[in-house]
Design a protein around this motif. Structure first.
Motif, short mmCIF file in Angstrom:
data_model
loop_
_atom_site.label_atom_id
_atom_site.label_comp_id
_atom_site.label_asym_id
_atom_site.label_seq_id
_atom_site.Cartn_x
_atom_site.Cartn_y
_atom_site.Cartn_z
N LYS A 114 0.85 -1.17 0.00
CA LYS A 114 0.00 0.00 0.00
C LYS A 114 0.90 1.23 0.00
CE LYS A 114 -3.59 2.27 2.67
NZ LYS A 114 -4.39 2.24 3.88
N THR A 115 0.60 2.17 -0.85
CA THR A 115 1.36 3.42 -0.89
C THR A 115 0.74 4.38 0.10
OG1 THR A 115 1.88 3.11 -3.21
CG2 THR A 115 2.09 5.34 -2.35
N ARG A 116 1.61 5.00 0.90
CA ARG A 116 1.13 5.97 1.88
C ARG A 116 1.96 7.24 1.72
NH1 ARG A 116 1.22 5.98 8.39
NH2 ARG A 116 -0.06 7.82 8.57
N THR A 117 1.32 8.36 1.68
CA THR A 117 2.01 9.64 1.60
C THR A 117 2.02 10.26 2.99
OG1 THR A 117 1.26 9.96 -0.66
CG2 THR A 117 2.01 11.91 0.51
N CYS A 118 3.15 10.79 3.35
CA CYS A 118 3.24 11.45 4.65
C CYS A 118 3.97 12.77 4.48
CB CYS A 118 3.94 10.56 5.67
SG CYS A 118 5.67 10.28 5.30
N PHE A 119 3.97 13.57 5.52
CA PHE A 119 4.62 14.87 5.52
C PHE A 119 5.72 14.88 6.58
CE2 PHE A 119 0.50 15.54 3.73
CZ PHE A 119 0.67 16.51 2.76
N GLU A 120 6.83 15.48 6.22
CA GLU A 120 7.87 15.77 7.20
C GLU A 120 8.31 17.20 6.94
OE1 GLU A 120 12.16 14.36 5.88
OE2 GLU A 120 10.77 12.67 5.86
N ILE A 121 8.70 17.88 7.99
CA ILE A 121 9.11 19.27 7.83
C ILE A 121 10.64 19.31 7.79
CG2 ILE A 121 9.08 19.84 10.28
CD1 ILE A 121 7.67 22.52 9.31
N VAL A 122 11.18 20.12 6.88
CA VAL A 122 12.61 20.20 6.63
C VAL A 122 13.08 21.61 6.96
CG1 VAL A 122 14.39 19.99 4.86
CG2 VAL A 122 12.39 18.49 4.80
N CYS A 123 14.23 21.71 7.62
CA CYS A 123 14.78 23.02 7.99
C CYS A 123 15.38 23.69 6.76
CB CYS A 123 15.84 22.86 9.07
SG CYS A 123 16.58 24.43 9.56
N ASP A 124 14.99 24.95 6.54
CA ASP A 124 15.53 25.74 5.44
C ASP A 124 16.79 26.50 5.84
OD1 ASP A 124 13.49 25.11 3.54
OD2 ASP A 124 12.15 26.46 4.62
N GLY A 125 17.29 26.26 7.05
CA GLY A 125 18.47 26.97 7.53
C GLY A 125 19.79 26.35 7.12
N GLY A 126 19.74 25.20 6.46
CA GLY A 126 20.97 24.57 5.98
C GLY A 126 21.62 23.61 6.96
N CYS A 127 20.98 23.33 8.08
CA CYS A 127 21.58 22.39 9.03
C CYS A 127 21.45 20.96 8.49
CB CYS A 127 20.95 22.51 10.41
SG CYS A 127 19.19 22.20 10.46
N ILE A 128 22.28 20.08 9.00
CA ILE A 128 22.34 18.72 8.48
C ILE A 128 21.22 17.84 9.03
CG2 ILE A 128 23.75 16.63 8.41
CD1 ILE A 128 26.20 18.52 8.47
N ASP A 129 21.02 17.88 10.35
CA ASP A 129 20.04 17.00 10.97
C ASP A 129 19.24 17.76 12.03
OD1 ASP A 129 18.55 14.90 11.91
OD2 ASP A 129 20.23 13.78 12.72
N PRO A 130 18.19 18.47 11.61
CA PRO A 130 17.44 19.27 12.57
C PRO A 130 16.70 18.45 13.62
CG PRO A 130 16.27 19.20 10.50
CD PRO A 130 17.61 18.54 10.28
N TRP A 131 16.52 17.17 13.37
CA TRP A 131 15.81 16.32 14.33
C TRP A 131 16.77 15.45 15.13
CZ3 TRP A 131 11.16 17.98 15.16
CH2 TRP A 131 10.44 18.57 14.14
N ASP A 132 18.05 15.81 15.14
CA ASP A 132 19.05 15.06 15.89
C ASP A 132 18.60 14.89 17.34
OD1 ASP A 132 21.54 13.79 16.41
OD2 ASP A 132 22.32 15.66 17.25
N GLY A 133 18.64 13.68 17.81
CA GLY A 133 18.24 13.39 19.18
C GLY A 133 16.75 13.11 19.32
N GLU A 134 16.00 13.29 18.26
CA GLU A 134 14.57 13.01 18.31
C GLU A 134 14.35 11.50 18.38
OE1 GLU A 134 10.54 14.28 18.18
OE2 GLU A 134 12.34 15.50 18.24
N ASP A 135 13.57 11.07 19.33
CA ASP A 135 13.27 9.63 19.44
C ASP A 135 12.61 9.15 18.15
OD1 ASP A 135 14.28 9.58 22.01
OD2 ASP A 135 12.31 9.85 22.95
N GLY A 136 13.14 8.13 17.56
CA GLY A 136 12.57 7.57 16.35
C GLY A 136 12.97 8.28 15.08
N GLY A 137 13.89 9.22 15.16
CA GLY A 137 14.37 9.90 13.95
C GLY A 137 13.43 10.99 13.49
#
Length: 129
Positions: A4-27
């Protein structure tokens, strides 16, 4: 087996950082709607406005660039025998030195070079490696 194909949304930082969710449980968090992604990001300290999103770190840097740093008090530091003062921004974490780091760095490098010469001489090498 079926798929089954599922579409989801994730928000991306426009500030140029590499991993804005670093340390977030579950990535990187994923959401069913862009609105839910935006709400969660804002809850986590992101700045979302004018079609741009900045993670909390990039938002803090942008705020400091626009309005100036929130410096804490100076404190004395000593590194490799060089005395200086240092302070940090309470908002973005940037460090400031007195004298400026551009003045301090050559002193640190000269001390390291001298230590290398002493080590080489003590080892009988005669020249630094």
């Amino acid at each position: 087996m079926s798929f089954k194909t599922r579409t989801c949304f994730e928000i991306v930082c426009d500030g140029g950082c590499i991993d804005p969710w670093d340390g977030e449980d579950g990535g990187v968090p994923h959401f069913d709607t862009a609105q839910k992604a935006t709400e969660y990001a804002e809850y986590r300290g992101w700045l979302v406005a004018d079609g741009r999103a900045l993670c909390s770190h990039c938002a803090a840097k942008a705020t400091c660039e626009a309005t100036g740093h929130q410096w804490d008090e100076w404190y004395d530091v000593s590194r490799d025998g060089v005395e200086a003062r240092q302070r940090s921004c309470d908002r973005c974490g940037e460090s400031d030195y007195d004298p400026p780091f551009e003045v301090l760095y050559p002193k640190f490098q000269a001390l390291r070079d001298a230590e290398e010469i002493v080590r080489a001489a003590a080892a009988g090498a005669g020249e630094p490696s």
